[in-house]
Design an enzyme around this catalytic site. Structure first.
Site, PDB file in Angstrom:
ATOM      1  N   GLU A  67       0.791  -1.242   0.000  1.00 11.09           N
ATOM      2  CA  GLU A  67       0.000   0.000   0.000  1.00 11.09           C
ATOM      3  C   GLU A  67       0.821   1.290   0.000  1.00 11.09           C
ATOM      4  O   GLU A  67       0.579   2.178   0.815  1.00 11.09           O
ATOM      5  CB  GLU A  67      -0.943  -0.008   1.208  1.00 11.09           C
ATOM      6  CG  GLU A  67      -1.815  -1.240   1.280  1.00 11.09           C
ATOM      7  CD  GLU A  67      -2.744  -1.262   2.485  1.00 11.09           C
ATOM      8  OE1 GLU A  67      -2.483  -0.540   3.453  1.00 11.09           O
ATOM      9  OE2 GLU A  67      -3.720  -2.019   2.439  1.00 11.09           O
ATOM     10  N   GLU A 104      -6.276 -10.767  -1.494  1.00  8.09           N
ATOM     11  CA  GLU A 104      -7.123 -10.612  -0.295  1.00  8.09           C
ATOM     12  C   GLU A 104      -8.590 -10.528  -0.706  1.00  8.09           C
ATOM     13  O   GLU A 104      -9.350  -9.709  -0.190  1.00  8.09           O
ATOM     14  CB  GLU A 104      -6.713  -9.347   0.480  1.00  8.09           C
ATOM     15  CG  GLU A 104      -5.246  -9.313   0.851  1.00  8.09           C
ATOM     16  CD  GLU A 104      -4.828  -8.068   1.645  1.00  8.09           C
ATOM     17  OE1 GLU A 104      -5.713  -7.356   2.172  1.00  8.09           O
ATOM     18  OE2 GLU A 104      -3.608  -7.829   1.731  1.00  8.09           O
TER      19      GLU A 104
HETATM   20  C1  GLA Z   1      -4.988  -4.546   4.084  1.00  2.00           C
HETATM   21  C2  GLA Z   1      -3.860  -5.447   4.530  1.00  2.00           C
HETATM   22  C3  GLA Z   1      -4.392  -6.690   5.174  1.00  2.00           C
HETATM   23  C4  GLA Z   1      -5.468  -6.390   6.182  1.00  2.00           C
HETATM   24  C5  GLA Z   1      -6.533  -5.536   5.549  1.00  2.00           C
HETATM   25  C6  GLA Z   1      -7.613  -5.206   6.534  1.00  2.00           C
HETATM   26  O1  GLA Z   1      -5.677  -5.025   3.025  1.00  2.00           O
HETATM   27  O2  GLA Z   1      -3.013  -5.793   3.473  1.00  2.00           O
HETATM   28  O3  GLA Z   1      -3.354  -7.336   5.820  1.00  2.00           O
HETATM   29  O4  GLA Z   1      -4.925  -5.716   7.273  1.00  2.00           O
HETATM   30  O5  GLA Z   1      -5.929  -4.331   5.093  1.00  2.00           O
HETATM   31  O6  GLA Z   1      -7.267  -4.226   7.420  1.00  2.00           O
END
Ligand code: GLA
Length: 426
Positions: free
Chosen positions: A232, A337
């Site tokens: 991120e 994710e």
């Molecule tokens: C991001 C992170 C994850 C998780 C999500 C939810 O996507 O990469 O590890 O923490 O946020 O908070």
């Protein structure tokens, strides 16, 4: 097409009219970059992360007590389909591993363990390999540089993966969130000044080297096939997210993170950049990865991780086009994710049968599109990870984003993800 067996049983489809919780779209955090301290000594976050932290509260509670999403209403017995093949078998026919995130709580329940072992062959630790979990303050202060160790939860989950022959995605090394703030300060003391670029580069190298050494020494090297080196770092407007990594080292902290990871990671571990709202960051990400090369023009990165925290009202066609365009870099692409909430950001939908059917179709078409691109070589991918498997264990539990309901029964979305169209809500 998979043959199905069916049997009669009491179905417990979730029909609660309980209102969905706060929808949080990371898209709507665009441009926010102020650095805020979540808990003064532990984590660094940005205001966009504050929004995410609303959901992280769910994540935390899901980690200790399973969230009671809504009461299941008993319905008349009806025919329920059972898959002949498990997700791991179905995804393998496209050359993909299929994963779930894993929290310690999931391993304390035999139903969870059974489903995880049956359906998945890859895991990502939800929290216990993040910087705040892995950086050991006492040992770092004593050594005067960053020292890492696995906590007991991480060991328990990695041992579970090993015993069950499951592969592991490492998550994550360099991130603005869930990272102890003290690592950026002189003498690891937040009351002092931020360290110089040279000191922070040395700490970063020691940290990354330490993680890969720890993995090898602990006997986990062979299981780990991918690692999120940076998480991120980019905003939707194309700017670099502000963070203490950036403030101490400078904009090239990203290049150094991959340079050190490439230097110390075993060849067998693919190195990833991982981000959310990827569909709004296509040109930023494709330009960025071009900068991650060594002097000989060799990539220091192997893949781009697309978090895929999506909504049923997202434009699926545009999303798949974004995946395709990111895949044109030639790097591997993984959905890392995946979860698909009911509704849209700030317009959550209730878990009515209609909305759950719509979700099943959305999952079906998303996975169908990914399989098509993998099969025809438009993208190169070796895994797809769901951010959990059951709604009640999800960080976005109030928005019903996953494949199983709170009773651990497969939803239409499960059948969508399994490409069993006739059961996916059509
Ligand atoms: C991001 C992170 C994850 C998780 C999500 C939810 O996507 O990469 O590890 O923490 O946020 O908070």
């Amino acid at each position: 097409m998979k043959k199905l067996i069916s049997f009669f049983m009491a179905a417990t489809m979730m029909l609660s009219l309980a209102a969905c919780g706060n929808g949080v779209s990371q898209a709507d955090t665009q441009g926010e970059s102020s650095v805020t301290s979540v808990s003064s000594e532990t984590s660094v976050t940005t205001s966009s992360e504050e929004v995410k932290n609303e959901d992280n509260k769910n994540e935390t509670s899901a980690d200790t007590t399973e969230t009671s999403v809504s009461k299941a209403e008993e319905t008349e017995p009806e025919e329920e389909a059972l898959p002949e093949a498990y997700l791991s078998e179905i995804y393998a026919t496209h050359g993909l591993k299929v994963g779930t995130c894993l929290s310690p709580n999931m391993l304390n329940n035999s139903v969870n363990v059974k489903i995880i072992k049956e359906q998945f062959n890859s895991v990502t630790l939800e929290n216990d390999m993040k910087p705040e979990a892995i950086i050991n303050k006492t040992e770092s202060v004593a050594a005067g540089n960053i020292v890492v160790s696995f906590n007991s939860n991480a060991k328990k989950m990695l041992d579970f993966a090993k015993e069950n022959n499951m592969a592991v995605r490492g998550h994550t090394l360099v991130w603005h969130s869930q990272t102890p703030q003290w690592i950026f300060y002189e003498d690891f003391d937040t009351k002092k000044e931020l360290v110089s670029r040279e000191v922070m580069l040395d700490r970063m190298e020691t940290y990354i080297k330490g993680v890969f050494e720890l993995i090898s020494e602990s006997g986990y090297e062979d299981m780990i096939y991918a690692y999120d080196v940076v998480n991120e770092a980019w905003m939707e407007d194309g700017s670099m997210r502000d963070s203490l990594w950036k403030q101490t080292i400078g904009d090239d902290y990203l290049w150094y993170a991959f340079y050190f990871a490439d230097k110390y990671a075993p060849e067998s571990i693919d190195l990833y950049y991982n981000d959310y709202n990827e569909q709004y960051k296509v040109s930023t990400l494709t330009k960025f990865v071009e900068t991650l090369k060594d002097d000989d023009g060799r990539y220091l990165i192997d893949g781009i991780g697309l978090q895929a925290h999506l909504y049923t009202q997202d434009n699926l066609k545009s999303y798949l086009k974004a995946v395709e365009d990111i895949g044109k870099t030639g790097l591997k692409v993984q959905l890392t994710e995946l979860d698909v909430c009911l509704g849209a950001y700030q317009q959550p939908q209730k878990n009515t049968d209609t909305n759950l059917k719509n979700q099943g179709q959305w999952y079906y078409e998303l996975i169908e599109g990914i399989f098509e691109m993998v099969d025809n070589g438009t993208i190169t991918s070796d895994a797809l990870t769901f951010w959990g498997y059951a709604d009640s264990l999800s960080w976005r539990s109030t928005q019903y984003p996953l494949l199983y309901d709170g009773q651990k029964k497969p939803k239409y979305s499960y059948y969508g993800a399994a490409q069993m169209k006739e059961y996916a809500g059509y």
